[in-house]
Design an enzyme around this catalytic site. Structure first.
Site, PDB file in Angstrom:
ATOM      1  N   LYS A 201     -13.570  39.881  -2.295  1.00 42.81           N
ATOM      2  CA  LYS A 201     -12.421  39.888  -1.398  1.00 42.81           C
ATOM      3  C   LYS A 201     -12.432  41.197  -0.627  1.00 42.81           C
ATOM      4  O   LYS A 201     -12.359  42.280  -1.206  1.00 42.81           O
ATOM      5  CB  LYS A 201     -11.142  39.767  -2.219  1.00 42.81           C
ATOM      6  CG  LYS A 201      -9.898  39.753  -1.368  1.00 42.81           C
ATOM      7  CD  LYS A 201      -8.684  39.448  -2.217  1.00 42.81           C
ATOM      8  CE  LYS A 201      -7.437  39.409  -1.384  1.00 42.81           C
ATOM      9  NZ  LYS A 201      -6.254  39.150  -2.206  1.00 42.81           N
ATOM     10  N   LYS A 255     -13.783  35.804   0.562  1.00 44.13           N
ATOM     11  CA  LYS A 255     -12.580  35.847   1.377  1.00 44.13           C
ATOM     12  C   LYS A 255     -12.556  37.115   2.206  1.00 44.13           C
ATOM     13  O   LYS A 255     -12.806  38.180   1.644  1.00 44.13           O
ATOM     14  CB  LYS A 255     -11.399  35.817   0.416  1.00 44.13           C
ATOM     15  CG  LYS A 255     -10.065  35.863   1.041  1.00 44.13           C
ATOM     16  CD  LYS A 255      -9.039  35.796  -0.052  1.00 44.13           C
ATOM     17  CE  LYS A 255      -7.690  35.985   0.568  1.00 44.13           C
ATOM     18  NZ  LYS A 255      -6.675  36.179  -0.413  1.00 44.13           N
TER      19      LYS A 255
HETATM   20  C1  PBG Z   1      -2.813  38.467  -2.483  1.00 45.46           C
HETATM   21  C2  PBG Z   1      -3.464  37.555  -1.534  1.00 45.46           C
HETATM   22  C3  PBG Z   1      -3.713  37.782  -0.174  1.00 45.46           C
HETATM   23  C4  PBG Z   1      -4.221  36.594   0.333  1.00 45.46           C
HETATM   24  C5  PBG Z   1      -4.299  35.685  -0.727  1.00 45.46           C
HETATM   25  N1  PBG Z   1      -3.852  36.311  -1.885  1.00 45.46           N
HETATM   26  C6  PBG Z   1      -3.415  38.939   0.704  1.00 45.46           C
HETATM   27  C7  PBG Z   1      -3.833  40.289   0.370  1.00 45.46           C
HETATM   28  O1  PBG Z   1      -4.741  40.528  -0.427  1.00 45.46           O
HETATM   29  O2  PBG Z   1      -3.205  41.184   0.938  1.00 45.46           O
HETATM   30  C8  PBG Z   1      -4.574  36.365   1.773  1.00 45.46           C
HETATM   31  C9  PBG Z   1      -4.605  34.963   2.222  1.00 45.46           C
HETATM   32  C10 PBG Z   1      -4.580  34.748   3.680  1.00 45.46           C
HETATM   33  O3  PBG Z   1      -4.606  35.699   4.493  1.00 45.46           O
HETATM   34  O4  PBG Z   1      -4.520  33.580   4.053  1.00 45.46           O
HETATM   35  N2  PBG Z   1      -3.531  39.041  -3.460  1.00 45.46           N
END
Ligand code: PBG
Length: 333
Positions: A201, A255
Site C-alpha cells: 500500500k 493499492k
Molecule cells: C485506511 C484505508 C484507506 C483506503 C482504504 N483503507 C486510506 C488511507 O490509507 O488513507 C483508501 C481507499 C480509497 O482511496 O479508495 N487504512
C-alpha cells in the site's frame, strides 16, 4: 520472443475481424465474479447520502444497506468491503471505537449475514476511521507506534471475525501484524477466516476522496509516509509480499491500482499467491468525472478494470463494481 512468419502470410488483423473471433482469442476477461464493492456506512436511520468527491457513491445507514445489497445480489457481485463514517464524537486519540462490539462495522456485518447470507464480507483492519488524528495507528511520543498499534489491530480483527466477517483485510501497513493476527485467529478457532493483506500500500495522493468519505480527510494533518510505501519503490513491494506470505496472508492487495500495474505484474511473476488490486477513490473519481463531463464514455470503465486482469490480478476492489456488471450485461445506458 521470436516472430514466426511475416506479411503477407501473416496478417494479425485476421484475428480481429469480428466480435466473436476477438472473444475467442482474448487473453484476459473481466467478469462480475472478479469484483468487490466497497460500501460506506453511517450512523442513524433511513439515511442515504451522497459523497461530494465521489459522484455516484453513497453512504448508507445500516437499515438502508438493502438498497445497495439488492443490487450486489442482482448483479452477482461476490463480496463487499465495509468502511465506516464515524461521527466525530465517537473518535478519540486511540481509535477506541474500533473495538466497540456495537460499532457501525459490527452492526453492518450482522445485518448482511442475516439478510444477505450469500454475500461475502470483507473488513478493513486499521484505525483511521476512528482516530481524531486520522492515522491508521496509535501515536505514542509523536510517532505511530508499530507494536502498540498491532495490539489494537488484533482485537479489531478478532471482533470482526466473531461477528461473522469472512475476510480480514489489514490495511494499516504496520510491520508484523499479519503473523500476530493469524495466530490470534487460529487460537480463537477462526482457522477458516481469510487474511487479505494490504501488503503493498503506497503513501498515495489518490486516497483523498476516500478520506473524505470516511471523514478522516480534515483530521489528517500530516502524511502517512512513515508506514505506507514510497511510490518510488518496486523491489520493496516484493519484500513486503514475501514477509506477509510467510506470516500467513492468504492473498495480497496492491493499492492504488492503475498507476501500479507494474507492481501487480511483478508480484504475480515472483510469487504464487492471489494478487488483488484496489482501484482507489482518486482513480474512481477521475474516471467518473470524465464520464459525467462526456470526456470519456462508459467503456473506459471496462478498459480500466480489465488492465488489472491483464497485469495478473485475480480480483479488483472497485467503486465501479455494479456499473461494470451492468456494462457486461449491456444494461448501462
Ligand atoms: C485506511 C484505508 C484507506 C483506503 C482504504 N483503507 C486510506 C488511507 O490509507 O488513507 C483508501 C481507499 C480509497 O482511496 O479508495 N487504512
Amino acid at each position: 520472443m521470436k516472430i514466426i512468419g511475416s506479411y503477407p502470410n501473416l496478417r494479425l488483423r485476421r484475428l480481429r475481424k469480428s466480435t466473436w473471433i476477438r472473444d475467442l482469442v482474448s487473453e484476459s476477461n473481466i467478469s462480475h465474479k472478479d469484483l468487490i464493492l466497497p460500501i460506506f456506512i453511517r450512523e442513524g436511520k433511513n439515511k442515504v447520502e451522497s459523497i461530494k468527491l465521489m459522484p455516484g457513491v453513497k453512504r448508507y445507514s445500516v437499515d438502508k444497506l438493502s438498497n445497495i445489497l439488492k443490487e450486489v445480489e442482482r448483479y452477482k457481485i461476490p463480496m463487499v468491503a465495509l468502511f465506516p463514517f464515524t461521527p466525530n464524537y465517537k473518535k478519540d486519540e486511540f481509535g477506541t471505537e474500533a473495538l466497540n462490539p456495537n460499532n457501525l462495522i459490527c452492526k453492518a456485518i450482522k445485518f448482511i449475514k442475516k439478510k444477505f447470507p450469500k454475500i461475502g464480507v470483507m473488513c478493513d483492519v486499521a484505525l483511521d476511521p476512528y482516530t481524531t488524528h486520522g492515522h491508521d495507528g496509535v501515536i505514542i511520543k509523536k510517532k505511530i507506534d508499530n507494536d502498540e498499534t498491532i495490539k489494537v489491530l488484533v482485537k479489531q480483527a478478532l471482533l470482526y471475525a466473531k461477528k461473522g466477517c469472512d475476510i480480514i483485510a489489514p490495511s494499516d501497513m504496520m510491520d508484523g501484524r499479519i503473523g500476530v493476527i493469524r495466530k490470534a485467529l487460529d487460537e480463537e478457532n477462526f482457522k477458516d477466516v481469510n487474511i487479505l493483506s494490504y501488503a503493498v500500500k503506497y503513501a498515495s495522493n489518490f486516497y483523498g476522496p476516500f478520506r473524505d468519505a470516511v471523514g478522516s480527510k480534515s483530521k489528517l494533518k500530516s502524511d502517512k509516509k512513515t508506514y505506507q510505501m514510497d511510490f518510488r519503490n518496486s523491489s520493496e513491494a516484493l519484500r513486503e509480499v514475501g514477509l506477509d506470505i510467510k506470516e500467513g496472508a492468504d492473498m495480497v492487495m496492491v493499492k492504488p491500482g492503475l498507476i501500479y500495474l507494474d507492481i501487480i505484474n511483478k508480484i504475480k511473476r515472483n510469487y504464487n499467491v492471489p494478487v488483488l488490486a484496489y482501484q482507489v477513490s482518486g482513480e474512481y473519481s477521475m474516471i467518473k468525472n470524465a464520464i459525467e463531463k462526456k470526456i470519456l464514455n462508459n467503456d473506459a470503465i471496462l478498459e480500466s478494470v480489465n488492465s488489472f486482469k491483464r497485469a495478473g490480478a485475480c480480483a479488483i476492489v472497485t467503486y465501479f463494481a455494479i456499473d461494470i456488471a451492468k456494462i457486461i450485461k449491456n444494461q448501462l445506458k
